[in-house]
Design a protein around this motif. Structure first.
Motif, PDB file in Angstrom:
ATOM      1  N   SER A   1       0.865  -1.182   0.000  1.00  0.00           N
ATOM      2  CA  SER A   1       0.000   0.000   0.000  1.00  0.00           C
ATOM      3  C   SER A   1       0.898   1.227   0.000  1.00  0.00           C
ATOM      4  CB  SER A   1      -0.932   0.014   1.211  1.00  0.00           C
ATOM      5  OG  SER A   1      -0.217   0.253   2.408  1.00  0.00           O
ATOM      6  N   PHE A   2       0.309   2.395  -0.306  1.00  0.00           N
ATOM      7  CA  PHE A   2       1.112   3.612  -0.366  1.00  0.00           C
ATOM      8  C   PHE A   2       0.332   4.786   0.204  1.00  0.00           C
ATOM      9  CE2 PHE A   2      -1.116   3.249  -4.398  1.00  0.00           C
ATOM     10  CZ  PHE A   2      -1.567   4.526  -4.665  1.00  0.00           C
ATOM     11  N   VAL A   3       1.098   5.780   0.662  1.00  0.00           N
ATOM     12  CA  VAL A   3       0.530   6.970   1.283  1.00  0.00           C
ATOM     13  C   VAL A   3       1.128   8.203   0.605  1.00  0.00           C
ATOM     14  CG1 VAL A   3       0.336   8.317   3.401  1.00  0.00           C
ATOM     15  CG2 VAL A   3       0.189   5.818   3.510  1.00  0.00           C
ATOM     16  N   ASP A   4       0.286   9.126   0.191  1.00  0.00           N
ATOM     17  CA  ASP A   4       0.756  10.415  -0.321  1.00  0.00           C
ATOM     18  C   ASP A   4       0.983  11.353   0.857  1.00  0.00           C
ATOM     19  OD1 ASP A   4       0.598  10.004  -3.218  1.00  0.00           O
ATOM     20  OD2 ASP A   4      -1.555   9.833  -2.886  1.00  0.00           O
ATOM     21  N   THR A   5       2.126  12.011   0.867  1.00  0.00           N
ATOM     22  CA  THR A   5       2.467  12.885   1.984  1.00  0.00           C
ATOM     23  C   THR A   5       3.338  14.026   1.464  1.00  0.00           C
ATOM     24  OG1 THR A   5       3.350  12.908   4.249  1.00  0.00           O
ATOM     25  CG2 THR A   5       4.549  11.606   2.629  1.00  0.00           C
ATOM     26  N   THR A   6       3.764  14.886   2.369  1.00  0.00           N
ATOM     27  CA  THR A   6       4.690  15.960   2.019  1.00  0.00           C
ATOM     28  C   THR A   6       5.874  15.931   2.963  1.00  0.00           C
ATOM     29  OG1 THR A   6       3.523  17.561   3.421  1.00  0.00           O
ATOM     30  CG2 THR A   6       2.874  17.430   1.086  1.00  0.00           C
ATOM     31  N   TRP A   7       7.001  16.409   2.485  1.00  0.00           N
ATOM     32  CA  TRP A   7       8.221  16.525   3.297  1.00  0.00           C
ATOM     33  C   TRP A   7       8.944  17.783   2.859  1.00  0.00           C
ATOM     34  CZ3 TRP A   7      13.550  16.184   2.050  1.00  0.00           C
ATOM     35  CH2 TRP A   7      14.406  16.079   3.158  1.00  0.00           C
ATOM     36  N   ARG A   8       9.085  18.704   3.800  1.00  0.00           N
ATOM     37  CA  ARG A   8       9.726  19.997   3.523  1.00  0.00           C
ATOM     38  C   ARG A   8       9.106  20.661   2.285  1.00  0.00           C
ATOM     39  NH1 ARG A   8      16.178  18.726   4.825  1.00  0.00           N
ATOM     40  NH2 ARG A   8      15.823  17.977   6.966  1.00  0.00           N
ATOM     41  N   GLY A   9       7.782  20.565   2.200  1.00  0.00           N
ATOM     42  CA  GLY A   9       7.051  21.213   1.129  1.00  0.00           C
ATOM     43  C   GLY A   9       6.964  20.445  -0.170  1.00  0.00           C
ATOM     44  N   ALA A  10       7.617  19.287  -0.236  1.00  0.00           N
ATOM     45  CA  ALA A  10       7.603  18.486  -1.461  1.00  0.00           C
ATOM     46  C   ALA A  10       6.627  17.321  -1.323  1.00  0.00           C
ATOM     47  CB  ALA A  10       9.002  17.948  -1.755  1.00  0.00           C
ATOM     48  N   ASP A  11       5.932  16.996  -2.398  1.00  0.00           N
ATOM     49  CA  ASP A  11       5.008  15.860  -2.407  1.00  0.00           C
ATOM     50  C   ASP A  11       5.798  14.564  -2.568  1.00  0.00           C
ATOM     51  OD1 ASP A  11       2.776  17.515  -2.216  1.00  0.00           O
ATOM     52  OD2 ASP A  11       2.611  17.710  -4.401  1.00  0.00           O
ATOM     53  N   LEU A  12       5.529  13.604  -1.664  1.00  0.00           N
ATOM     54  CA  LEU A  12       6.180  12.295  -1.711  1.00  0.00           C
ATOM     55  C   LEU A  12       5.128  11.200  -1.760  1.00  0.00           C
ATOM     56  CD1 LEU A  12       8.938  12.401   1.084  1.00  0.00           C
ATOM     57  CD2 LEU A  12       9.112  13.207  -1.264  1.00  0.00           C
ATOM     58  N   VAL A  13       5.527  10.047  -2.296  1.00  0.00           N
ATOM     59  CA  VAL A  13       4.729   8.832  -2.190  1.00  0.00           C
ATOM     60  C   VAL A  13       5.549   7.837  -1.381  1.00  0.00           C
ATOM     61  CG1 VAL A  13       3.482   7.024  -3.413  1.00  0.00           C
ATOM     62  CG2 VAL A  13       3.735   9.289  -4.463  1.00  0.00           C
ATOM     63  N   VAL A  14       5.000   7.354  -0.273  1.00  0.00           N
ATOM     64  CA  VAL A  14       5.676   6.395   0.599  1.00  0.00           C
ATOM     65  C   VAL A  14       5.008   5.044   0.407  1.00  0.00           C
ATOM     66  CG1 VAL A  14       6.320   5.803   2.958  1.00  0.00           C
ATOM     67  CG2 VAL A  14       6.263   8.210   2.246  1.00  0.00           C
ATOM     68  N   CYS A  15       5.710   4.114  -0.200  1.00  0.00           N
ATOM     69  CA  CYS A  15       5.154   2.812  -0.567  1.00  0.00           C
ATOM     70  C   CYS A  15       5.730   1.715   0.323  1.00  0.00           C
ATOM     71  CB  CYS A  15       5.491   2.488  -2.020  1.00  0.00           C
ATOM     72  SG  CYS A  15       5.249   3.850  -3.189  1.00  0.00           S
ATOM     73  N   ARG A  16       4.876   0.814   0.771  1.00  0.00           N
ATOM     74  CA  ARG A  16       5.347  -0.333   1.563  1.00  0.00           C
ATOM     75  C   ARG A  16       5.698  -1.474   0.612  1.00  0.00           C
ATOM     76  NH1 ARG A  16       6.802  -2.917   4.178  1.00  0.00           N
ATOM     77  NH2 ARG A  16       5.402  -4.109   5.507  1.00  0.00           N
ATOM     78  N   THR A  17       6.760  -1.251  -0.120  1.00  0.00           N
ATOM     79  CA  THR A  17       7.221  -2.224  -1.101  1.00  0.00           C
ATOM     80  C   THR A  17       8.727  -2.366  -0.997  1.00  0.00           C
ATOM     81  OG1 THR A  17       7.262  -0.416  -2.727  1.00  0.00           O
ATOM     82  CG2 THR A  17       5.344  -1.855  -2.765  1.00  0.00           C
TER      83      THR A  17
END
Length: 378
Positions: free
Chosen positions: A183-199
């Protein structure tokens, strides 16, 4: 910050470079061609075995930005992907990912990839580096009106944090952890959009992060600093290969190819057999019903020696029964291991001889994985 367009238009014959190329050089990396990209095999001060062990026992950080990224978007995009790739997107929901394959009409594998289902109208695909353009070409050529397929190869970097301490490393940066496997979660880090995937591709608990190309260096540095508290290591693609081989995971061009089908590679679990349509369906259904003439097995050396890919495999009597597709020294087992396509009739427990540069290496046929890890099967 790296130039977001640095690898878009390399000179003829020039290898593309990750946004982290300078970081790899600074760390004393041994670099090599991976699918047209100049990528790190291992780093100074440890090497493949130390990097492999760090992932198995603690945590490792990989740059896998050479992996492709492609976006399929428009009305009915998910339904279109489902009618072309092997696995069944109907089995998952938005926010989940799925391992799947792009096959041709013969059932051969053009590429294996991960599909990230965002909605009925948007699917993000992560193919292998060398095959990205071909996957995009095939999907774009048959896309229905309103569905657009775009190559996003250098839009995102990809960082893999793998190992039992991976959660703690991400948490130190305020990134989300603990979501379900695949599964994956859309998030931000220091103003940047990230996708964090459990893969991942190591068998260990871990995450793969899709990050904007020009933020990749900043995130790499932050993850590396957080990892130091857990005695982690940056790791190259050499360790990634030994880790995946221990798990029996296929690598395109070795265990999967236009000449090796999912049925032969024991990847039938990634085929939606009940779907009415996908590329290669007729050929794969026929092969499944008749039984494959050869099948992927593991080989465990029980004497000193390291099998490599492309070695002939014989029975003790001398009859040839197949060839190895990958081979390496297992840092975990301290033994030589290999994956091999063996003809029907050879099975678990059989003893075979692998021809390693003219020397016979005695091995036992086993069913992968070669090692058991705590988080396998999540």
């Amino acid at each position: 910050m790296a130039d977001a367009n640095a690898s878009d238009t390399p000179a003829p014959g020039e290898l593309r470079r990750s946004p982290l190329h300078e970081r790899h050089e600074q760390a004393g990396a041994k670099l090599a061609d991976f699918g047209g990209w100049l990528m790190p095999i291992e780093y100074a001060g440890g090497g493949v075995v130390a990097e492999h062990t760090a992932v198995r026992e603690r945590v490792g950080l990989f740059d896998v930005s050479h992996l492709g990224k492609a976006l399929v978007r428009g009305p009915g995009a998910a339904a279109y992907v489902n009618a072309t790739l092997t696995n069944d997107l109907g089995r998952i929901e938005p926010g989940q990912a799925q391992y799947t394959m792009c096959c041709d009409a013969t059932g051969g594998v053009v590429d294996d990839l991960i599909a990230y289902l965002r909605s009925d109208h948007e699917v993000l695909l992560v193919p292998n580096a060398a095959n990205t353009a071909e996957v995009v070409r095939r999907l774009a050529a048959e896309a229905p009106a309103g569905v657009e397929v775009t190559d996003e190869h250098t839009t995102y970097g990809v960082l893999a944090v793998q190992g039992t301490r991976s959660d703690e490393v991400l948490q130190a940066l305020g990134l989300p952890t603990g979501h379900d496997y695949m599964s994956f979660v859309d998030t931000t880090w220091r103003g940047a959009d990230l996708v964090v995937c459990r893969t991942g591709y190591t068998g260990e608990r871990g995450y793969e992060l899709l990050v904007p190309w020009d933020v990749t260096v900043e995130l790499w540095d932050a993850l590396g600093e957080a990892m130091q508290q857990h005695d982690g290591r940056i790791a190259g693609l050499g360790a990634r290969d030994t880790l995946r081989t221990e798990m029996g995971y296929p690598l395109h061009g070795h265990e999967l190819s236009l000449d090796i089908t999912p049925v032969q590679a024991r990847a039938g679990w990634a085929v939606g057999w009940k779907k009415p349509a996908f590329w290669g369906r007729d050929a794969l259904v026929a092969e499944k019903e008749t039984g494959a003439a050869r099948q992927l097995w593991g080989l465990l050396a029980f004497e000193r020696g390291i099998p490599r890919d492309g070695c002939t495999v014989r029975l003790d009597g001398g009859d040839e029964v197949g060839r190895t597709t990958s081979g390496t020294f297992s840092p975990t087992l301290k033994q030589g291991i290999a994956l091999a396509l063996l003809q029907r009739g050879v099975g678990e427990g059989d003893e075979v001889v692998v021809d390693v540069r003219g020397r016979g290496l005695r091995c036992r046929v086993v069913k992968p994985p070669f090692v058991q890890v705590q988080t396998r099967g999540e």
